[in-house]
Design an enzyme around this catalytic site. Structure first.
Site, short mmCIF file in Angstrom:
data_model
loop_
_atom_site.label_atom_id
_atom_site.label_comp_id
_atom_site.label_asym_id
_atom_site.label_seq_id
_atom_site.Cartn_x
_atom_site.Cartn_y
_atom_site.Cartn_z
CE LYS A 87 -4.32 1.32 2.30
NZ LYS A 87 -5.06 1.20 3.55
O1 G3P Z 1 -7.89 2.20 5.35
C1 G3P Z 1 -8.22 3.38 4.73
C2 G3P Z 1 -9.59 3.95 5.05
O2 G3P Z 1 -10.55 2.96 4.92
C3 G3P Z 1 -9.68 4.74 6.32
O3 G3P Z 1 -10.99 4.92 6.79
O4 G3P Z 1 -12.61 5.53 8.55
O5 G3P Z 1 -10.19 6.20 8.81
O6 G3P Z 1 -11.64 7.31 7.14
P1 G3P Z 1 -11.37 6.05 7.88
#
Ligand code: G3P
Length: 217
Positions: A87
């Protein structure tokens, strides 16, 4: 549509795997820190543990922000298990590293995508997955789902093979809307996936079937 779970919590990953509909896992440095996983050895072992639980792709994020550092870290991560997807952040060196890994046949996930232009360049660099953060866009009153639609259109125009991985999913309707628009993958919490199971008419119908069965037996 592939279902990934967005967590580094092993219990949650196990539980999701047991549902029988899980296709992979995404993690990020914040999710690892949330589980108290620190230090290179612990982090590497944690990725290995995740790969043992699930059958599908496991995104493991690099910390370096320069090309050489990303290549070094990405190669170490990819060597852990063939399920690992490197990633990489959506920055200039991240795109360069994405091209490097895609040329070598290593799977990549370009993360922190917030515009269609970024999605286009990630696809040009041969990304396996590209992650637009729809919840974080919604948080700043910008249309996250609209971005997924734009990217779908662009990728279809040119036949890009990069998979649209709708990330930062916050709830069940995000999953449904992404499915309608044609996101290839969604990653979110188990709670959002479980929301797909529920309907009161199912519960009422089942209760009636069981009650009627009891009457006759
Ligand atoms: O892993 C990346 C993404 O899904 C992060 O989500 O909830 O931290 O905005 P969030």
């Amino acid at each position: 549509m592939k279902f990934f779970i967005d967590t580094a919590n092993l219990d949650q990953i196990r539980e999701a795997q047991e549902r029988g509909v899980l296709d992979g896992v995404t993690t990020n440095p914040s999710l690892m820190a949330k589980e108290g996983i620190t230090g290179k050895e612990n982090i590497m072992n944690h990725y290995k543990a995740i790969c043992e639980i699930v059958d599908g792709d496991v995104s493991a994020e690099v910390i370096a922000t320069d090309f050489e550092g990303m290549v070094r870290e990405g190669e170490e991560l990819a060597a852990l298990n063939p399920q690992i997807v490197v990633k990489l952040p959506m920055i200039k060196d991240g795109i360069k590293a994405c091209k490097y890994f895609s040329d070598k046949g290593v799977k990549t996930n370009v993360t922190l995508v917030f515009s269609a232009g970024q999605a286009l360049i990630a696809a040009k660099a041969g990304a396996t997955y590209m992650s637009p953060f729809i919840g974080r866009l919604d948080d700043v009153s910008t249309d996250g789902l609209g971005l997924i639609s734009e990217i779908r259109l662009i990728y279809d125009n040119y036949g890009f093979k990069t998979q649209i991985l709708a990330a930062s999913i916050r709830h069940t309707m995000h999953i449904m809307d992404c499915a309608k628009i044609g996101a290839d993958v969604m990653t979110g919490p188990l709670k959002a996936i479980d929301g797909l199971l529920n309907h009161p008419l199912t519960d009422i119908g089942l209760a009636k079937f069981l009650a009627d069965f009891k009457k006759g037996n």
